[in-house]
Write a protein that holds these residues in place. Structure first.
Motif, PDB file in Angstrom:
ATOM      1  N   HIS A  21       0.838  -1.216   0.000  1.00  0.00           N
ATOM      2  CA  HIS A  21       0.000   0.000   0.000  1.00  0.00           C
ATOM      3  C   HIS A  21       0.869   1.261   0.000  1.00  0.00           C
ATOM      4  CE1 HIS A  21      -3.362  -2.598   0.579  1.00  0.00           C
ATOM      5  NE2 HIS A  21      -3.004  -2.960   1.795  1.00  0.00           N
ATOM      6  N   VAL A  23       3.879   1.646   1.104  1.00  0.00           N
ATOM      7  CA  VAL A  23       4.792   1.786   2.251  1.00  0.00           C
ATOM      8  C   VAL A  23       5.886   0.728   2.148  1.00  0.00           C
ATOM      9  CG1 VAL A  23       4.969   1.720   4.765  1.00  0.00           C
ATOM     10  CG2 VAL A  23       2.912   2.654   3.681  1.00  0.00           C
ATOM     11  N   THR A  26       9.795  -4.179   5.925  1.00  0.00           N
ATOM     12  CA  THR A  26      10.520  -5.441   5.949  1.00  0.00           C
ATOM     13  C   THR A  26       9.539  -6.527   6.398  1.00  0.00           C
ATOM     14  OG1 THR A  26      12.518  -4.265   6.644  1.00  0.00           O
ATOM     15  CG2 THR A  26      12.504  -6.655   6.939  1.00  0.00           C
ATOM     16  N   VAL A  27       9.511  -7.616   5.667  1.00  0.00           N
ATOM     17  CA  VAL A  27       8.622  -8.717   6.049  1.00  0.00           C
ATOM     18  C   VAL A  27       9.406 -10.011   6.193  1.00  0.00           C
ATOM     19  CG1 VAL A  27       6.475  -7.796   5.118  1.00  0.00           C
ATOM     20  CG2 VAL A  27       7.966  -9.114   3.647  1.00  0.00           C
ATOM     21  N   VAL A  28       8.914 -10.852   7.090  1.00  0.00           N
ATOM     22  CA  VAL A  28       9.494 -12.176   7.327  1.00  0.00           C
ATOM     23  C   VAL A  28       8.327 -13.146   7.419  1.00  0.00           C
ATOM     24  CG1 VAL A  28      10.981 -13.546   8.848  1.00  0.00           C
ATOM     25  CG2 VAL A  28      11.316 -11.084   8.698  1.00  0.00           C
ATOM     26  N   MET A  29       8.540 -14.378   7.030  1.00  0.00           N
ATOM     27  CA  MET A  29       7.485 -15.393   7.156  1.00  0.00           C
ATOM     28  C   MET A  29       7.065 -15.520   8.613  1.00  0.00           C
ATOM     29  SD  MET A  29       8.489 -18.576   4.697  1.00  0.00           S
ATOM     30  CE  MET A  29       7.116 -19.611   5.220  1.00  0.00           C
ATOM     31  N   SER A  30       5.803 -15.866   8.821  1.00  0.00           N
ATOM     32  CA  SER A  30       5.327 -16.089  10.184  1.00  0.00           C
ATOM     33  C   SER A  30       6.187 -17.170  10.838  1.00  0.00           C
ATOM     34  CB  SER A  30       3.867 -16.536  10.161  1.00  0.00           C
ATOM     35  OG  SER A  30       3.490 -17.012  11.435  1.00  0.00           O
ATOM     36  N   TYR A  32       5.360 -19.330  12.730  1.00  0.00           N
ATOM     37  CA  TYR A  32       4.598 -20.578  12.809  1.00  0.00           C
ATOM     38  C   TYR A  32       4.659 -21.364  11.495  1.00  0.00           C
ATOM     39  CZ  TYR A  32       2.690 -18.653  17.100  1.00  0.00           C
ATOM     40  OH  TYR A  32       2.544 -18.127  18.364  1.00  0.00           O
TER      41      TYR A  32
ATOM     42  N   ALA B 152      -8.999  -6.914   3.827  1.00  0.00           N
ATOM     43  CA  ALA B 152      -7.643  -6.662   4.327  1.00  0.00           C
ATOM     44  C   ALA B 152      -7.114  -5.271   3.942  1.00  0.00           C
ATOM     45  CB  ALA B 152      -6.690  -7.743   3.815  1.00  0.00           C
ATOM     46  N   ASP B 153      -7.654  -4.672   2.887  1.00  0.00           N
ATOM     47  CA  ASP B 153      -7.187  -3.337   2.488  1.00  0.00           C
ATOM     48  C   ASP B 153      -7.513  -2.286   3.550  1.00  0.00           C
ATOM     49  OD1 ASP B 153      -7.857  -3.827  -1.036  1.00  0.00           O
ATOM     50  OD2 ASP B 153      -6.004  -4.038   0.120  1.00  0.00           O
ATOM     51  N   GLN B 161      -2.156  -4.683   9.873  1.00  0.00           N
ATOM     52  CA  GLN B 161      -1.428  -5.167   8.691  1.00  0.00           C
ATOM     53  C   GLN B 161      -0.807  -6.540   8.940  1.00  0.00           C
ATOM     54  OE1 GLN B 161      -1.024  -4.259   5.469  1.00  0.00           O
ATOM     55  NE2 GLN B 161      -2.677  -2.818   5.929  1.00  0.00           N
ATOM     56  N   GLN B 165      -1.763  -9.809   6.698  1.00  0.00           N
ATOM     57  CA  GLN B 165      -0.768 -10.516   5.895  1.00  0.00           C
ATOM     58  C   GLN B 165      -0.339 -11.838   6.504  1.00  0.00           C
ATOM     59  OE1 GLN B 165       2.428  -8.229   4.286  1.00  0.00           O
ATOM     60  NE2 GLN B 165       1.381  -6.332   4.799  1.00  0.00           N
ATOM     61  N   ASN B 166      -0.603 -12.019   7.794  1.00  0.00           N
ATOM     62  CA  ASN B 166      -0.176 -13.243   8.497  1.00  0.00           C
ATOM     63  C   ASN B 166       1.329 -13.464   8.304  1.00  0.00           C
ATOM     64  OD1 ASN B 166      -0.281 -15.538  10.038  1.00  0.00           O
ATOM     65  ND2 ASN B 166      -1.373 -16.780   8.536  1.00  0.00           N
ATOM     66  N   ARG B 167       2.082 -12.356   8.382  1.00  0.00           N
ATOM     67  CA  ARG B 167       3.541 -12.414   8.306  1.00  0.00           C
ATOM     68  C   ARG B 167       4.089 -11.418   9.319  1.00  0.00           C
ATOM     69  NH1 ARG B 167       5.443 -11.383   2.249  1.00  0.00           N
ATOM     70  NH2 ARG B 167       4.001  -9.622   2.396  1.00  0.00           N
ATOM     71  N   VAL B 168       5.383 -11.537   9.588  1.00  0.00           N
ATOM     72  CA  VAL B 168       6.013 -10.549  10.464  1.00  0.00           C
ATOM     73  C   VAL B 168       6.195  -9.260   9.651  1.00  0.00           C
ATOM     74  CG1 VAL B 168       8.111  -9.970  11.717  1.00  0.00           C
ATOM     75  CG2 VAL B 168       7.187 -12.309  11.823  1.00  0.00           C
ATOM     76  N   VAL B 169       5.760  -8.146  10.210  1.00  0.00           N
ATOM     77  CA  VAL B 169       5.862  -6.840   9.537  1.00  0.00           C
ATOM     78  C   VAL B 169       6.736  -5.929  10.394  1.00  0.00           C
ATOM     79  CG1 VAL B 169       4.570  -4.787   8.853  1.00  0.00           C
ATOM     80  CG2 VAL B 169       3.617  -7.049   8.421  1.00  0.00           C
ATOM     81  N   ILE B 170       7.773  -5.368   9.783  1.00  0.00           N
ATOM     82  CA  ILE B 170       8.707  -4.502  10.532  1.00  0.00           C
ATOM     83  C   ILE B 170       8.754  -3.130   9.863  1.00  0.00           C
ATOM     84  CG2 ILE B 170      11.098  -4.218  11.309  1.00  0.00           C
ATOM     85  CD1 ILE B 170      11.365  -7.314  11.056  1.00  0.00           C
ATOM     86  N   ARG B 191       0.900   7.492   7.156  1.00  0.00           N
ATOM     87  CA  ARG B 191       0.916   6.635   5.958  1.00  0.00           C
ATOM     88  C   ARG B 191       1.742   5.377   6.204  1.00  0.00           C
ATOM     89  NH1 ARG B 191       4.479   6.001   1.796  1.00  0.00           N
ATOM     90  NH2 ARG B 191       5.898   7.470   2.794  1.00  0.00           N
ATOM     91  N   ARG B 192       2.886   5.553   6.892  1.00  0.00           N
ATOM     92  CA  ARG B 192       3.788   4.416   7.075  1.00  0.00           C
ATOM     93  C   ARG B 192       3.338   3.463   8.172  1.00  0.00           C
ATOM     94  NH1 ARG B 192       9.680   6.742   7.630  1.00  0.00           N
ATOM     95  NH2 ARG B 192      10.189   4.533   7.657  1.00  0.00           N
ATOM     96  N   TRP B 194      -0.193   3.038   8.685  1.00  0.00           N
ATOM     97  CA  TRP B 194      -1.575   2.672   8.348  1.00  0.00           C
ATOM     98  C   TRP B 194      -2.609   3.160   9.370  1.00  0.00           C
ATOM     99  CZ3 TRP B 194       2.388  -1.068   7.984  1.00  0.00           C
ATOM    100  CH2 TRP B 194       2.793  -1.355   6.672  1.00  0.00           C
ATOM    101  N   ILE B 213       3.983  -9.436  14.980  1.00  0.00           N
ATOM    102  CA  ILE B 213       4.184 -10.871  14.819  1.00  0.00           C
ATOM    103  C   ILE B 213       2.837 -11.574  14.975  1.00  0.00           C
ATOM    104  CG2 ILE B 213       5.389 -12.919  15.710  1.00  0.00           C
ATOM    105  CD1 ILE B 213       7.390 -10.940  17.036  1.00  0.00           C
ATOM    106  N   PRO B 214       2.421 -12.377  13.995  1.00  0.00           N
ATOM    107  CA  PRO B 214       1.138 -13.086  14.153  1.00  0.00           C
ATOM    108  C   PRO B 214       1.241 -14.131  15.268  1.00  0.00           C
ATOM    109  CG  PRO B 214       2.226 -13.713  12.107  1.00  0.00           C
ATOM    110  CD  PRO B 214       3.072 -12.662  12.715  1.00  0.00           C
ATOM    111  N   VAL B 215       0.144 -14.285  16.022  1.00  0.00           N
ATOM    112  CA  VAL B 215       0.103 -15.261  17.118  1.00  0.00           C
ATOM    113  C   VAL B 215      -0.966 -16.302  16.799  1.00  0.00           C
ATOM    114  CG1 VAL B 215      -0.404 -15.605  19.572  1.00  0.00           C
ATOM    115  CG2 VAL B 215       0.868 -13.593  18.841  1.00  0.00           C
TER     116      VAL B 215
END
Lengths: 147, 257
Positions: A21, A23, A26-30, A32, B152-153, B161, B165-170, B191-192, B194, B213-215
């Protein structure tokens, strides 16, 4: 029971830069979705060579048959790959050939399952599982020579 | 944020009431077999009990069942105390290099995804990430919830976010936002992360680096853990890797919560 072999999680799931969107993040796989450890051994009770993956979470899994020689252990809720069962007793191959053939069959089975899976978002997990097997191939299939 | 004392008191009160109801049920059941004519002192009470046993026994049994459901919904106090302990440990490990700065500058917050949020807000039924536990002993009165809808948008904040995305977002190196910040800085930060600029202006302090981090619990996405720090460089991909040290235990605890 053979020991778990720890995996290099950083290599299996490296961080990547993406634009979401508009921005830059940095992303990493979950955590789990990435197995922490793997092991392979002949299970006398099942009479199968079994490769198992250990994840951060625990889930019940179902056995999904791929062909007459290979079945996959697939998590009930998330669809993650928890293991592979290989019927090496039915395979008419010498022990030397088993160590060459079984890894190849396992990789093909994972690829085929990934293509037919009803959970396409798990494709990365299946890819990581293949990378994990490649990473620790020697340790996983070591016991095939003694099966 | 979950109010420990209130929920703990409620849990213990329901447990005590359950015991009393159980004793009453046992007494009512036993009374149906007694011979009221032989009891001079409590004969009337015994007769009344026997006449109303057809109603009182099922009601008391149902009440015990409802109380058990209530206790399961509240969750044993020790579970949340242990969750808090794990978040404190994670905070120590992730922000080890920030030990010299105040504790509340670097936090770990656990958000649970709730389908409905009891609050005066737009779209309370859309799915929200609600804070349920946080490391440390301050900044615990937070009511900041983030939209995590099916679309999700529209996911809001780092937490939203991460859920989408079900991922780690940094997100790192965010601008330092304060009362005199320009609209341009506010807009860039919003913006950065959300969120809206209005949302930022309603709050005083803002972190400068985040990690979501998704749990999961039993293989299903349960919520999100968010690390935040006022140091723009305190969080990186290694911060997320540390989560694996407590993730297994957190999942098991949340099964009981």
């Amino acid at each position: 029971m053979s020991d778990w072999v720890r995996l290099d999680v950083k290599k299996l799931s490296p961080a990547t830069q993406e634009r979401i969107h508009g921005v830059d993040i940095t992303v990493v796989m979950s955590p789990y979705d990435v197995p922490e450890a793997v092991r392979g051994e002949y299970n006398k009770h099942l009479r199968r060579f079994v490769i198992e993956f250990r994840y951060l979470g625990d889930e019940p899994w179902n056995v999904v048959k791929q062909d007459e020689n290979i079945s996959l252990r697939v998590a009930r809720h998330s669809g993650r790959l928890y293991g592979i069962e290989v019927n090496i007793d039915a395979m008419e191959a010498s022990r030397v050939n088993l160590r060459l053939e079984v890894p190849h069959l396992v990789m093909n089975a994972i690829d085929n399952f990934g293509r037919r899976s009803r959970k396409p978002m798990r494709f990365k997990n299946y890819q990581v599982a293949k990378d994990a097997i490649t990473q620790k191939k020697e340790q996983i299939f070591e016991s095939l020579a003694m099966a | 944020m979950r109010r420990h004392r209130l929920w703990s008191s409620l849990y213990h009160s329901v447990a005590s009431l359950q015991w009393i109801t159980g004793l009453a049920l046992a007494s009512f059941s036993a009374a149906t077999k007694a011979d009221a004519t032989k009891w001079h002192v409590a004969g009337d009470v015994l007769v009344w009990t026997q006449q109303n046993a057809w109603l009182s026994v099922p009601l008391l049994t149902g009440a015990i069942g409802l109380m058990q459901l209530a206790r399961a919904a509240i969750g044993p106090p020790w579970v949340w105390e242990t969750v808090h302990y794990l978040l404190d440990k994670l905070q120590e490990l992730v922000f080890e290099k920030e030990a010299a700065s105040p504790l509340h500058y670097h936090r770990v917050t656990l958000f649970k995804r709730a389908r409905f949020r009891l609050s005066m807000c737009r779209w309370p039924w859309s799915g929200w990430l609600v804070p349920v536990e946080r490391s440390g002993h301050t900044t615990r009165k937070s009511r900041s919830a983030f939209l995590a809808p099916d679309d999700a948008d529209l996911a809001q904040g780092i937490a939203g976010q991460t859920w989408a995305q079900n991922r780690v977002v940094i997100v790192r190196a965010l601008p330092d936002i304060h009362e005199t910040s320009s609209l341009e800085q506010l807009t860039d930060y919003a913006r950065r992360t959300w969120v809206s600029a209005e949302w930022l202006q309603e709050r005083q302090q803002h972190a400068r680096s985040f990690c979501g981090i998704p749990v999961e619990v039993k293989g299903k996405l349960w919520g999100v853990l968010v690390l935040d720090s006022r140091n723009p460089d305190a969080i990186d991909e290694n911060s997320a890797r540390v989560y694996s040290l407590i993730g297994r235990y957190l999942g098991k605890l949340l099964e009981r919560a």
